[in-house]
Scaffold this active site. Structure first.
Site, PDB file in Angstrom:
ATOM      1  N   HIS A 158       0.822  -1.228   0.000  1.00 30.44           N
ATOM      2  CA  HIS A 158       0.000   0.000   0.000  1.00 30.44           C
ATOM      3  C   HIS A 158       0.849   1.268   0.000  1.00 30.44           C
ATOM      4  O   HIS A 158       0.352   2.338  -0.320  1.00 30.44           O
ATOM      5  CB  HIS A 158      -0.944  -0.006   1.206  1.00 30.44           C
ATOM      6  CG  HIS A 158      -2.042  -1.022   1.081  1.00 30.44           C
ATOM      7  ND1 HIS A 158      -3.323  -0.686   0.721  1.00 30.44           N
ATOM      8  CD2 HIS A 158      -2.041  -2.364   1.227  1.00 30.44           C
ATOM      9  CE1 HIS A 158      -4.067  -1.779   0.670  1.00 30.44           C
ATOM     10  NE2 HIS A 158      -3.302  -2.816   0.973  1.00 30.44           N
ATOM     11  N   ASP A 365       3.365   9.419  -0.774  1.00 29.31           N
ATOM     12  CA  ASP A 365       2.198   8.635  -0.371  1.00 29.31           C
ATOM     13  C   ASP A 365       1.967   7.537  -1.397  1.00 29.31           C
ATOM     14  O   ASP A 365       2.113   7.779  -2.603  1.00 29.31           O
ATOM     15  CB  ASP A 365       0.960   9.557  -0.329  1.00 29.31           C
ATOM     16  CG  ASP A 365      -0.017   9.176   0.776  1.00 29.31           C
ATOM     17  OD1 ASP A 365      -0.063   7.985   1.139  1.00 29.31           O
ATOM     18  OD2 ASP A 365      -0.735  10.070   1.261  1.00 29.31           O
TER      19      ASP A 365
END
Ligand code: ADQ
Length: 468
Positions: A158, A365
């Site tokens: 992720h 991110d």
């Protein structure tokens, strides 16, 4: 893919399952798939046990099974706070300055992965598809293989995958990469992450890359990019039906004609909150006409508060927000509103909708779902504008946002101005383009693409012995 195959998901934490719409993120993505496949979800219960005797707590909820184990305090410290959050998380976000490697913590990390594997192995059926999530569980497949598991096992990261120069600073790099090659499919958020993984394989691991096939340590796996999405239609409904629509109306009344900029992030140094405050300060400095007319609402629930770097960062952020209020505020206007807690997702949807500008400016991110949620919550007739960091995975898909370099405070400040003053026709055009992609690349697409690739990956074969 055959419908009959059961899906087994493994992640650090499981659920929630009952009120999944309220949970967001990974839960939304997984629960439907698990239900469709009569699946099982395994993870840490979040509870601390007195000893490391493994008791699997099983619970059947609405068509799927949750199975959890407890960890001891020492395991939680070494595995979760230690190696996962104090070493891997900063490293994967390119922050070698914050990365703390302790061999003892790596050992606990491996031990907990082994405990997970022992418990999961007993629950597996021969034809299961196993989907492992995130950096807490890099060695899980290797442990499962050593216990004889032959099922298809996939991994999804992720977070970003860092450049080889950064990854190579990790003393356990080779050990963890070798472990990764016990999976059959390794999925990344973006083509850039995939590319960095392939480079690392070629340059450091002496492996080869042919299309989606990657070979190293005598093992071949498939690797691909699978950008995670949100439930776009559902999030839009949240913003336009009660209670989200009521929160929207309340917020609009409270704003009394002022324009709101909104930021929603876990309190994490990777999310760029300090630089964002700085950019907002610069914006107010350059645009005195905006004084009294704009508000920055920053919602940032505390996370990982047992890790020292997070505590220090929180103190700094609070000082920064107070500094801006002290410097620019007036008795009838407080520029920064700072909430230190999580809000229900429907409330969030209403608040996004009430905000003229969404600010999503992480320094790095994996994807960033807030960017997608902000856009999905907008009114197509009068949408707000998303200011988005180039260094969020989401920027790869969301090029119709105002993309900024969060390291450049001046550029970010100017983007805030541009966003607030953008004409309605341009706002609508950008919003339409963004929504079109969000509808296609939603969470269902992410899941079905990934699971189809996992089912198609080459079946497990033990590694070839090294050539003499
Ligand atoms: P996170 O780092 O947690 O996830 P993100 O993608 O932004 O980051 O997801 C956060 C989720 O939490 C969003 O659904 C958001 O609405 C919710 N949230 C944040 N603040 C909240 C608040 N105050 N109240 C309620 N909900 C809040 C990791 C990776 C990301 C990747 C996701 C999914 O770090 O890069 O996008 O996984 O793969």
């Amino acid at each position: 893919m055959s419908r009959a195959r059961r899906l087994v998901a493994v992640s650090n934490r499981v659920g929630p399952v009952r009120n999944v719409a309220a949970a967001g993120g990974l839960a939304v993505g997984l629960v439907d798939a698990l239900r469709e496949h009569g699946g099982l979800w395994f993870g840490w219960s979040g509870r601390i046990a007195k000893n490391s005797r493994t008791v699997v707590h099983k619970e059947k909820i609405e068509g799927l099974t949750l199975a959890t184990i407890d960890l001891t305090q020492q395991e939680s410290d070494g595995f979760y706070n230690g190696f996962s959050n104090n070493c891997l998380w900063p490293l994967l976000h390119f922050r070698i300055d914050l990365t703390r490697f302790e061999r003892a913590q790596l050992e606990v990390y491996r031990r907990v992965n082994r405990r997970f594997a022992l418990a999961v192995r007993k629950l597996l059926k021969p034809d299961d598809l196993v989907w492992v999530h995130d950096f807490h569980l890099l060695p899980l497949a290797e442990e499962l293989r050593s216990l004889g598991a032959r099922q298809r096992i996939g991994f999804f990261l992720h977070t970003p995958f860092p450049p080889t120069e950064i990854l190579s600073t990790l003393p356990a790099q080779e050990e963890l990469m070798r472990a990764l090659f016990a999976y059959d499919l390794v999925g990344f958020q973006t083509p850039e992450d995939l590319g960095r993984f392939q480079e690392h394989v070629g340059w450091v691991l002496d492996g080869t890359v042919r299309g989606k096939s990657v070979t190293a340590f005598g093992r071949q796996l498939h690797a691909g990019a699978f950008p995670i999405g949100i439930d776009t239609e559902q999030f839009n409904r949240f913003a336009f039906s009660p209670p989200g629509s009521q929160e929207f109306a309340r917020m609009r009344r409270a704003l009394a004609g002022r324009d709101q900029f909104i930021g929603v992030d876990r309190l994490d140094y990777s999310k760029g909150l300090l630089r964002r405050m700085d950019a907002f300060g610069r914006y107010l400095e350059r645009h005195p006409d905006a004084h009294g007319k704009v508000i920055l609402l920053q919602v940032a629930p505390v996370s990982r508060s047992d890790v020292a770097s997070y505590r220090e960062f929180r103190d700094e952020l609070e000082r920064e927000a107070a500094g801006i209020n002290g410097r620019f505020g007036r008795f009838d206007w407080t520029p920064v509103h700072y909430l230190n807690r999580a809000l229900p997702r429907r409330t969030l949807a209403g608040l996004y909708r009430a905000s003229r500008v969404g600010i999503v400016t992480p320094m790095r991110d994996g994807m960033n779902l807030v960017a997608k949620e902000y856009v999905a919550a907008q009114d197509p007739a009068d949408p707000g504008v998303l200011v988005l960091s180039r260094f969020a995975g989401a920027a790869q898909q969301m090029t119709a946002a105002l993309l900024v370099n969060p390291y450049d405070g001046e550029e970010t400040a100017e983007a805030l101005h541009q966003a607030r003053t953008m004409r309605a026709s341009e706002r609508r055009r950008r919003h339409q383009t963004l929504m079109k992609r969000l509808r296609v690349f939603d969470v269902r697409r992410w899941r079905s693409d990934y699971l189809a690739a996992l089912a198609a990956a080459p079946a497990w074969r033990a590694p070839a012995p090294p050539a003499r």
